[in-house]
Design a protein around this motif. Structure first.
Motif, PDB file in Angstrom:
ATOM      1  N   GLU A 223       2.475   8.916   4.097  1.00  0.00           N
ATOM      2  CA  GLU A 223       1.670   9.911   4.799  1.00  0.00           C
ATOM      3  C   GLU A 223       0.314   9.314   5.122  1.00  0.00           C
ATOM      4  O   GLU A 223      -0.240   8.545   4.338  1.00  0.00           O
ATOM      5  CB  GLU A 223       1.503  11.154   3.914  1.00  0.00           C
ATOM      6  CG  GLU A 223       0.778  12.296   4.581  1.00  0.00           C
ATOM      7  CD  GLU A 223       0.798  13.558   3.722  1.00  0.00           C
ATOM      8  OE1 GLU A 223      -0.246  14.232   3.636  1.00  0.00           O
ATOM      9  OE2 GLU A 223       1.866  13.860   3.140  1.00  0.00           O
TER      10      GLU A 223
ATOM     11  N   GLU B 132      -3.141  10.628   5.413  1.00  0.00           N
ATOM     12  CA  GLU B 132      -3.856  11.851   5.064  1.00  0.00           C
ATOM     13  C   GLU B 132      -5.156  11.977   5.854  1.00  0.00           C
ATOM     14  O   GLU B 132      -5.666  10.997   6.410  1.00  0.00           O
ATOM     15  CB  GLU B 132      -4.137  11.876   3.561  1.00  0.00           C
ATOM     16  CG  GLU B 132      -2.875  11.868   2.717  1.00  0.00           C
ATOM     17  CD  GLU B 132      -3.180  11.885   1.225  1.00  0.00           C
ATOM     18  OE1 GLU B 132      -4.364  11.967   0.863  1.00  0.00           O
ATOM     19  OE2 GLU B 132      -2.225  11.800   0.429  1.00  0.00           O
TER      20      GLU B 132
ATOM     21  N   GLN C 167       0.847  -1.200   0.000  1.00  0.00           N
ATOM     22  CA  GLN C 167       0.000   0.000   0.000  1.00  0.00           C
ATOM     23  C   GLN C 167       0.881   1.247   0.000  1.00  0.00           C
ATOM     24  O   GLN C 167       1.800   1.368   0.800  1.00  0.00           O
ATOM     25  CB  GLN C 167      -0.913   0.015   1.231  1.00  0.00           C
ATOM     26  CG  GLN C 167      -1.839  -1.182   1.345  1.00  0.00           C
ATOM     27  CD  GLN C 167      -2.804  -1.276   0.193  1.00  0.00           C
ATOM     28  OE1 GLN C 167      -3.511  -0.314  -0.145  1.00  0.00           O
ATOM     29  NE2 GLN C 167      -2.857  -2.436  -0.433  1.00  0.00           N
ATOM     30  N   GLU C 168       0.586   2.172  -0.912  1.00  0.00           N
ATOM     31  CA  GLU C 168       1.343   3.421  -0.995  1.00  0.00           C
ATOM     32  C   GLU C 168       0.489   4.631  -0.647  1.00  0.00           C
ATOM     33  O   GLU C 168       1.005   5.664  -0.221  1.00  0.00           O
ATOM     34  CB  GLU C 168       1.928   3.588  -2.400  1.00  0.00           C
ATOM     35  CG  GLU C 168       2.959   2.511  -2.753  1.00  0.00           C
ATOM     36  CD  GLU C 168       3.597   2.752  -4.105  1.00  0.00           C
ATOM     37  OE1 GLU C 168       3.138   3.654  -4.838  1.00  0.00           O
ATOM     38  OE2 GLU C 168       4.569   2.033  -4.431  1.00  0.00           O
ATOM     39  N   LYS C 169      -0.811   4.508  -0.832  1.00  0.00           N
ATOM     40  CA  LYS C 169      -1.728   5.618  -0.551  1.00  0.00           C
ATOM     41  C   LYS C 169      -3.091   5.019  -0.212  1.00  0.00           C
ATOM     42  O   LYS C 169      -3.550   4.088  -0.886  1.00  0.00           O
ATOM     43  CB  LYS C 169      -1.834   6.532  -1.775  1.00  0.00           C
ATOM     44  CG  LYS C 169      -2.701   7.766  -1.588  1.00  0.00           C
ATOM     45  CD  LYS C 169      -2.722   8.593  -2.859  1.00  0.00           C
ATOM     46  CE  LYS C 169      -3.657   9.785  -2.772  1.00  0.00           C
ATOM     47  NZ  LYS C 169      -3.182  10.788  -1.798  1.00  0.00           N
TER      48      LYS C 169
ATOM     49  N   LEU D 126       3.596   3.227   2.867  1.00  0.00           N
ATOM     50  CA  LEU D 126       2.891   4.477   3.112  1.00  0.00           C
ATOM     51  C   LEU D 126       3.861   5.569   3.548  1.00  0.00           C
ATOM     52  O   LEU D 126       4.747   5.333   4.370  1.00  0.00           O
ATOM     53  CB  LEU D 126       1.827   4.275   4.188  1.00  0.00           C
ATOM     54  CG  LEU D 126       0.711   3.286   3.837  1.00  0.00           C
ATOM     55  CD1 LEU D 126      -0.121   2.964   5.067  1.00  0.00           C
ATOM     56  CD2 LEU D 126      -0.176   3.847   2.728  1.00  0.00           C
TER      57      LEU D 126
END
Length: 351
Positions: A228, A230, A202-204, A226
């Motif tokens: 950040e 958000e 997962q990156e975002k 990840l």
């Protein structure tokens, strides 16, 4: 009269009298070879088919003359280097039903949506960890009226579509990567309590993934990429989360209102990330959700500067004590032991 009563009494003593329940029995060993059947009393019959080599051999074992089609558990535990079991078809298991299924280490790539259809009213746990599944019939979940736990860790899944199940409580897809989670994946799973998305590249995160998850207690995003967290990505309608794990990512920033829904006794782990500062604007909403003595925040192995940006934490004893004793500043000092008087002196414009 005595001659009539005596056989009846003998029958009752032997367990075969009026109202007696006949215990389920296994089929003949030769008929199910290389599968094995045994009675795991008091749970029920277990069918262990770890010895099968391929689909044909597995299906043949389930054409035997079964005294009962109802099994407690099916097991297939393979050495992934030596077997040739590649798929599960609609007819593979004949009329057999299972309460639990545990299949691991096989070469299974695809599973027919009706492979376990005979078990749609009995199956409570489906464990398919450590196979090569690229195609799973998620659309069939709504037919399984008792399926509470679905384990699909360490397969080759690429997508979690919208799921539909009124009873599913646990979903584990650890190690399927890269894995895309659709924005409405969990809208129709009102009973989900645990979602494990560890090591799925997962990156975002999508906003609103969990806004209908009223019972969510465990959410695991550890070992991902990840950078950040958000605002609005981890929001549940209730303060139900007792464990939220973001450990071992590359997170530098957690935004304001990024995390809403922590129980007062929750454990929040952001260990092994790249967080340097804890700005009050972004972090206070997290601290306000937790309470001592059980609420905890783990920021161990982050390069925390412990400058005046955390004066608001150090000067609030309850906030400061929420940290684990493994949470340390970059100089090695434990955050829970930082001196409030020093921060009052050095950070006067900020306090």
């Amino acid at each position: 009269m005595e001659s009539v009563m005596m056989p009846l009494l003998v029958g009752l003593v032997m367990g075969g009298g009026v109202g007696a329940v006949t215990k389920s029995s296994c089929p003949l060993p030769a008929e199910i070879h290389p599968c094995l059947c045994f009675d795991d009393d008091p749970l029920g019959l277990v069918m262990d088919c770890s010895g099968v080599q391929d689909e044909i051999e597995l299906a043949r074992s389930f054409t035997a003359n079964f005294p009962t089609p109802d099994f407690y558990e099916l097991k297939i535990i393979h050495d992934p280097m030596n077997q040739r079991l590649h798929s599960l078809e609609k007819s593979t298991f004949g009329e057999a039903t299972f309460q639990r299924v545990n299949i691991t280490g096989t070469q299974i790539i695809a599973i027919d949506g009706y492979a376990f259809d005979k078990s749609k009213s009995t199956l409570t746990m489906l464990a398919l960890d450590g196979n090569r599944i690229a195609q799973f019939p998620f659309g069939s979940l709504q037919r399984y009226t008792r399926l509470m736990a679905l384990h699909l860790a360490h397969n080759n899944l690429s997508l979690i579509p919208q799921l539909a199940s009124p009873v599913l409580k646990l979903l584990d897809v650890t190690g399927n990567r890269p894995l895309v989670v659709e924005g409405e994946a969990f809208v129709k799973t009102p009973s989900l309590e645990q979602i494990i998305l560890s090591h799925t590249s997962q990156e975002k995160l999508e906003r609103g993934l969990f806004t209908t998850s009223t019972k969510l207690s465990v959410l695991d995003f550890s070992d991902n990429n990840l950078k950040e967290v958000e605002d609005g990505v981890i929001v549940t309608p209730n303060a139900s989360m007792t464990l939220l794990d973001f450990s071992n990512n590359k997170i530098t920033m957690v935004r304001h209102d990024a995390i809403i829904g922590l129980a007062s006794n929750a454990h929040l782990s952001l260990a092994k990330n790249e967080i340097m500062k804890l700005q009050q604007l972004h972090w206070q909403h997290i601290f306000d959700q937790l309470r001592l003595p059980y609420g905890r925040i783990d920021l161990s192995e982050n390069p925390l500067l412990c400058g005046c940006d955390i004066a608001w934490i150090v000067l609030n004893e309850e906030y400061r004590k929420l940290f684990t004793d493994t949470t340390k500043c970059i100089n090695g000092e434990m955050v829970i032991y930082l001196d409030p008087l020093l921060y009052i002196t050095m950070c006067r414009p900020f306090v």
